[in-house]
Design a protein around this motif. Structure first.
Motif, short mmCIF file in Angstrom:
data_model
loop_
_atom_site.label_atom_id
_atom_site.label_comp_id
_atom_site.label_asym_id
_atom_site.label_seq_id
_atom_site.Cartn_x
_atom_site.Cartn_y
_atom_site.Cartn_z
N GLY A 64 0.80 -1.22 0.00
CA GLY A 64 0.00 0.00 0.00
C GLY A 64 0.83 1.27 0.00
O GLY A 64 0.29 2.37 0.05
N ASN A 65 2.15 1.16 -0.06
CA ASN A 65 3.01 2.35 -0.10
C ASN A 65 2.99 2.97 -1.49
O ASN A 65 3.01 2.26 -2.50
CB ASN A 65 4.46 1.97 0.23
CG ASN A 65 4.58 1.37 1.62
OD1 ASN A 65 3.97 1.87 2.56
ND2 ASN A 65 5.33 0.29 1.73
N LEU A 66 2.97 4.29 -1.54
CA LEU A 66 3.00 5.01 -2.82
C LEU A 66 4.32 4.75 -3.52
O LEU A 66 5.38 4.80 -2.91
CB LEU A 66 2.84 6.51 -2.59
CG LEU A 66 1.44 6.99 -2.21
CD1 LEU A 66 1.47 8.49 -1.91
CD2 LEU A 66 0.46 6.72 -3.34
N LEU A 67 4.26 4.49 -4.83
CA LEU A 67 5.48 4.31 -5.62
C LEU A 67 5.83 5.64 -6.27
O LEU A 67 4.96 6.43 -6.60
CB LEU A 67 5.24 3.25 -6.69
CG LEU A 67 5.10 1.83 -6.17
CD1 LEU A 67 4.63 0.91 -7.28
CD2 LEU A 67 6.45 1.34 -5.63
N ASP A 68 7.10 5.86 -6.47
CA ASP A 68 7.57 7.08 -7.10
C ASP A 68 7.43 6.94 -8.62
O ASP A 68 8.40 6.91 -9.37
CB ASP A 68 9.02 7.33 -6.72
CG ASP A 68 9.53 8.62 -7.32
OD1 ASP A 68 8.71 9.50 -7.60
OD2 ASP A 68 10.76 8.72 -7.50
N LYS A 69 6.20 6.79 -9.03
CA LYS A 69 5.90 6.60 -10.44
C LYS A 69 4.88 7.65 -10.85
O LYS A 69 4.24 8.27 -10.01
CB LYS A 69 5.29 5.22 -10.68
CG LYS A 69 6.16 4.07 -10.30
CD LYS A 69 7.15 3.73 -11.39
CE LYS A 69 8.08 2.63 -10.91
NZ LYS A 69 9.10 2.31 -11.91
N GLN A 70 4.71 7.74 -12.12
CA GLN A 70 3.74 8.68 -12.65
C GLN A 70 2.31 8.29 -12.27
O GLN A 70 1.97 7.12 -12.20
CB GLN A 70 3.90 8.65 -14.16
CG GLN A 70 3.07 9.69 -14.86
CD GLN A 70 3.07 9.40 -16.31
OE1 GLN A 70 4.03 8.82 -16.82
NE2 GLN A 70 2.01 9.76 -17.00
N GLU A 71 1.50 9.31 -12.04
CA GLU A 71 0.08 9.05 -11.82
C GLU A 71 -0.59 8.77 -13.16
O GLU A 71 -0.14 9.23 -14.20
CB GLU A 71 -0.56 10.27 -11.16
CG GLU A 71 -0.08 10.43 -9.71
CD GLU A 71 0.03 11.86 -9.27
OE1 GLU A 71 -0.01 12.75 -10.13
OE2 GLU A 71 0.17 12.09 -8.06
N VAL A 72 -1.65 7.99 -13.13
CA VAL A 72 -2.41 7.75 -14.35
C VAL A 72 -3.84 8.22 -14.15
O VAL A 72 -4.33 8.32 -13.03
CB VAL A 72 -2.41 6.25 -14.77
CG1 VAL A 72 -1.01 5.79 -15.11
CG2 VAL A 72 -3.03 5.37 -13.70
#
Lengths: 92, 92, 92, 92, 92
Positions: E34-42
């Motif tokens: 459930g941790n946020l990834l340092d990736k782009q939002e979609v």
């Protein structure tokens, strides 16, 4: 679609018959100011006679290529669709 | 399409019948000078009899593969389309 | 689909006839707060008359574009589908 | 296609009717030596009865999945196509 | 397909008629914990009535969406296919 600069020409002996005669170029991705991005290079079919050093627009989708080739027999999904002459940037 | 180098051969027992008999290779992505890129490896179907260490062009699209296989039953979307003999780079 | 901001306008002389007359914009990707992301810029066809500085939704798929153009002859796979007026974020 | 390891099983109540009864697994991407890559996890439909800890080949394309399901009604585009028993790497 | 968490709701005035009435949500990618990834939002179309804070499965392919909408007129290629209730992880 992405912005890139043509870096080199690929030479290969084993080729699908539908690729034969088509130029395959190696493209590095650049930003709006023409700086190289630390991204992967892509290989693109060249139908617009781009030269090394040209800034180009690259599209990555098989259907788009088949539309330009006029047939769906070439196993490729990346091509140069045009050479870019100029990029207009208006700072806000 | 991307430039890569063949690193290994995958062996699996549970296989779709349409994959049976086809070689699946593991490919690492390389740059124009042949240096390994810090990118994910991809798995590609090999129809051009590439060997480990060969530089290859990899296409990632299902339609392209179905064109080379001649049918649309194999659940794969990545394949080697040719072995690269040489890359010509002209510095600007 | 991704969120972006329009950064510039691309001018090119060599163009596919089906691209002629269409505006190609360069889009930088942004996060929910409007901050620029360290991602590659994309080039998108503009059919909604977006201006530089507008926040836009970009879709990357050839089929979607052909639906909006009404034909499948343009070799493009990225387009702006709408200008975003507001993003509602509810913190949990 | 990518190489991954099965990490977990997703349980959801709101499901498309065509997804009902199918197992959705969460896959982490690994390199040729089995090390976890710092990449995003993917969710894949499992039709080969893979278990947690299995090394698998994952294909990301809707058409490939529809071929294995035998219909085009399930809104999924990622699936496990086989469990990998062994990876042969020959150092050059 | 990827795992994400709903972060916000996009409001836009200029909309394709086939998008009108559909909710567009902004999704951040998360890992198995459930941790946020340092990736782009979609940005995804929501047909399952997901709320902000919900964990969801997002599919990125036009064909899959057209199957759920029942027509191929909406220029979108990303949608939420279900809300995730639980993720079972068995450590090996």
């Amino acid at each position: 679609m992405i912005l890139g600069i043509v870096k080199g020409n690929l030479v290969s002996t084993i080729k699908n018959e539908y690729l034969r005669g088509h130029k395959l170029l190696l493209i590095s991705q650049i930003d709006i100011n023409g700086n190289l991005l630390d991204k992967q290079e892509v290989i693109a079919l060249d139908l617009v006679d781009a030269g090394i050093g040209d800034k180009v627009i690259v599209v990555q989708e098989g259907d788009a290529i088949q539309q330009m080739l006029g047939h769906s027999n070439a196993p490729v999904n990346t091509m140069i669709i045009c050479v870019v002459d100029n990029i207009e940037v208006i700072e806000n």
